[in-house]
Scaffold this active site. Structure first.
Site, PDB file in Angstrom:
ATOM      1  N   ASP A   1       0.817  -1.224   0.000  1.00  0.00           N
ATOM      2  CA  ASP A   1       0.000   0.000   0.000  1.00  0.00           C
ATOM      3  C   ASP A   1       0.847   1.268   0.000  1.00  0.00           C
ATOM      4  O   ASP A   1       0.669   2.151  -0.838  1.00  0.00           O
ATOM      5  CB  ASP A   1      -0.897   0.060   1.249  1.00  0.00           C
ATOM      6  CG  ASP A   1      -2.035  -0.955   1.197  1.00  0.00           C
ATOM      7  OD1 ASP A   1      -2.430  -1.354   0.096  1.00  0.00           O
ATOM      8  OD2 ASP A   1      -2.524  -1.333   2.287  1.00  0.00           O
TER       9      ASP A   1
ATOM     10  N   ARG B   1      -0.559   3.777  17.014  1.00  0.00           N
ATOM     11  CA  ARG B   1      -1.024   4.773  16.042  1.00  0.00           C
ATOM     12  C   ARG B   1      -0.840   6.211  16.487  1.00  0.00           C
ATOM     13  O   ARG B   1      -0.356   7.041  15.717  1.00  0.00           O
ATOM     14  CB  ARG B   1      -2.490   4.517  15.651  1.00  0.00           C
ATOM     15  CG  ARG B   1      -2.744   3.211  14.915  1.00  0.00           C
ATOM     16  CD  ARG B   1      -1.680   2.880  13.929  1.00  0.00           C
ATOM     17  NE  ARG B   1      -2.053   1.765  13.054  1.00  0.00           N
ATOM     18  CZ  ARG B   1      -1.217   1.157  12.250  1.00  0.00           C
ATOM     19  NH1 ARG B   1       0.050   1.528  12.200  1.00  0.00           N
ATOM     20  NH2 ARG B   1      -1.615   0.169  11.485  1.00  0.00           N
TER      21      ARG B   1
ATOM     22  N   ASP C   1      -7.802   2.555  12.296  1.00  0.00           N
ATOM     23  CA  ASP C   1      -6.511   3.231  12.227  1.00  0.00           C
ATOM     24  C   ASP C   1      -6.610   4.620  11.595  1.00  0.00           C
ATOM     25  O   ASP C   1      -5.949   5.562  12.023  1.00  0.00           O
ATOM     26  CB  ASP C   1      -5.494   2.359  11.495  1.00  0.00           C
ATOM     27  CG  ASP C   1      -5.082   1.154  12.338  1.00  0.00           C
ATOM     28  OD1 ASP C   1      -5.146   1.267  13.577  1.00  0.00           O
ATOM     29  OD2 ASP C   1      -4.698   0.119  11.769  1.00  0.00           O
TER      30      ASP C   1
ATOM     31  N   SER D   1      -3.441  -8.797   6.100  1.00  0.00           N
ATOM     32  CA  SER D   1      -2.958  -7.493   6.518  1.00  0.00           C
ATOM     33  C   SER D   1      -2.379  -7.639   7.920  1.00  0.00           C
ATOM     34  O   SER D   1      -3.088  -8.006   8.859  1.00  0.00           O
ATOM     35  CB  SER D   1      -4.116  -6.496   6.502  1.00  0.00           C
ATOM     36  OG  SER D   1      -3.744  -5.348   7.210  1.00  0.00           O
TER      37      SER D   1
END
Ligand code: ARG
Length: 421
Positions: free
Chosen positions: A19, A99, A128, A179
């Site tokens: 990504d 995060r 996220d 993922s």
């Protein structure tokens, strides 16, 4: 706009995966921008420096690596440990804790390099994006945010095709069909075959916990020492916090501890099947909780459990940088002065239990609890205590019984009218 160029400057949170590798090129083209790829090391396994070289070859103006491991465990994982933080009672919040730190580092780097935009590789369906965006809006409200994956409408195959046509170099190792997100506090695996919550997770998704056929036959005991709520030593060996968490990941992971299979409620309202491996965090929370049970009084334990739960929800919901999280953390910190001592954990075949605990601040007083001859608990006073203790309940019970009997005797016509025709 920096370096005399008229181009926009974007700092991208870069992991080296498909990504964000595609995102470098996509942002540069769609937004006519120069991209700085920023990797924040929160203890993810894998080769980050190779990923930085690749970012430059894929068109990043600059690629930076910031080592945030110590900050992550000391300022994010430790408060979560002291809060025994488990979202929905089961997930130690590994991804959720990293995060805000990554977003903070991203915002600081953007400000320091004169960029006016940050970017991340989150989808439009997950938590996220909420955590990144809320943190950036909170800490640096003037920054713009680009989330290519949320905008570009490409699926995985489209991304691979885009990479091919644009000559984008992706990881040499085969891209996992799942993922995966990793840091010192745990590993999250989602997507692919895991999307069917009715089917057990295939063995191939696990990495830190090894194959069950390799879990040791015999249980192992591990001693964890805490000082004021901070784990400081494992089996008598003093360790800095990063090494200690790593050690617990390895020790507990060897026995398959910390595998989590959960249908989770996301902030955006979606339920999803999530799989985690969190051996170190699960073991440390188990130990911490066992020590708190020994040293904190009942009313504090009960009240703290509700604070802990709220703390976990705030972390999950992307509200790390909030006055409430700070205030709850201050409360939690103030409870930790007596959380000093040792806990023995028993690791075996995926389970982790506290089987021993001791502390100089223990509230378990032998002379009160023992049934032996040295008991100093004045049992004869128990009769009077119980009488007074039960008195309000005895009275209330009698009043309720009297009221119900009175209702039984009341003719229907004299009962309160709930509805008029
Ligand atoms: N559901 C977890 C959370 O919201 C993990 C998300 C993991 N992300 C990933 N790219 N696998 O905290």
């Amino acid at each position: 706009m920096t370096n005399g160029s008229t181009k926009r400057h974007v700092v991208l949170a870069y992991s080296g995966g498909l990504d964000t590798s595609v995102a470098i090129r996509w942002i540069a083209e769609k937004h006519d921008a120069e991209v700085t790829a920023l990797s924040v090391d929160v203890g993810q396994e894998g080769e980050l420096t190779g990923a930085l070289d690749r970012a430059k070859r894929n068109g990043a103006r600059d690629a930076q690596l910031i080592d945030a491991k110590a900050t992550f465990v000391e300022e994010y994982c430790l408060p979560a440990l002291q809060a025994n933080a488990l979202y929905e009672g089961i997930y130690p919040l590994s991804t959720a804790l990293a995060r805000p730190l990554i977003a903070k580092t991203l915002a600081e780097t953007a400000v320091a390099t004169g960029a006016d935009t940050v970017a991340h590789g989150c989808t439009g369906k997950g938590n996220d994006q909420v955590r990144f965006d809320v943190a950036v809006h909170t800490l640096a409200p003037s920054l713009h945010i680009i989330a290519p994956v949320r905008e570009w409408n490409m699926n995985r195959d489209d991304e691979i095709a885009y990479a091919r046509t644009h000559g984008i170099e992706v990881r040499t190792t085969k891209e996992s069909p799942y993922s995966v997100d990793e840091n010192l506090w745990g590993r999250s695996i989602e997507g692919g075959r895991l999307e069917d919550a009715g089917v057990p997770a295939p063995e191939e998704v696990f990495d830190w916990t090894g194959h069950p056929s390799n879990w040791p036959e015999s249980p192992e005991l591990v001693d964890v020492e805490f000082v004021q709520g901070v784990p400081v030593a494992v089996d008598g060996v003093r360790l800095d916090l990063v090494s200690l968490v790593r050690t617990m990941n390895r020790r507990a992971g060897l026995h398959g501890v910390g595998r989590i299979d959960h249908v989770e409620d996301r902030v955006v309202g979606i339920k999803s099947r999530e799989t985690y491996e969190c051996p170190g965090s699960v073991a440390l929370i188990t130990a911490h909780q066992a020590l708190e049970a020994l040293v904190l009084p009942r009313d504090l334990l009960q009240f703290k459990a509700s604070v802990d739960r709220r703390f976990a929800d705030l972390v999950y919901d992307g509200l790390w940088f909030s006055p409430l999280r700070e205030a709850l953390q201050a409360f939690i910190t103030s409870t930790q002065s007596v959380v000093t001592g040792h806990v023995t954990l028993r690791l075996h075949h995926g389970s982790c239990r506290a089987v021993g605990r001791r502390s100089e601040y223990s509230l378990l007083a032998h002379e009160l609890a023992t049934y032996g001859a040295d008991s100093r608990f004045p049992q004869e006073l128990a009769v009077g205590f119980i009488h007074l203790y039960g008195l309000p309940n005895q009275l209330a019970h009698a009043r309720v019984a009297a009221a119900r009997a009175a209702i039984e005797r009341t003719p229907d016509a004299a009962r309160p009218v709930l509805r008029t025709a």
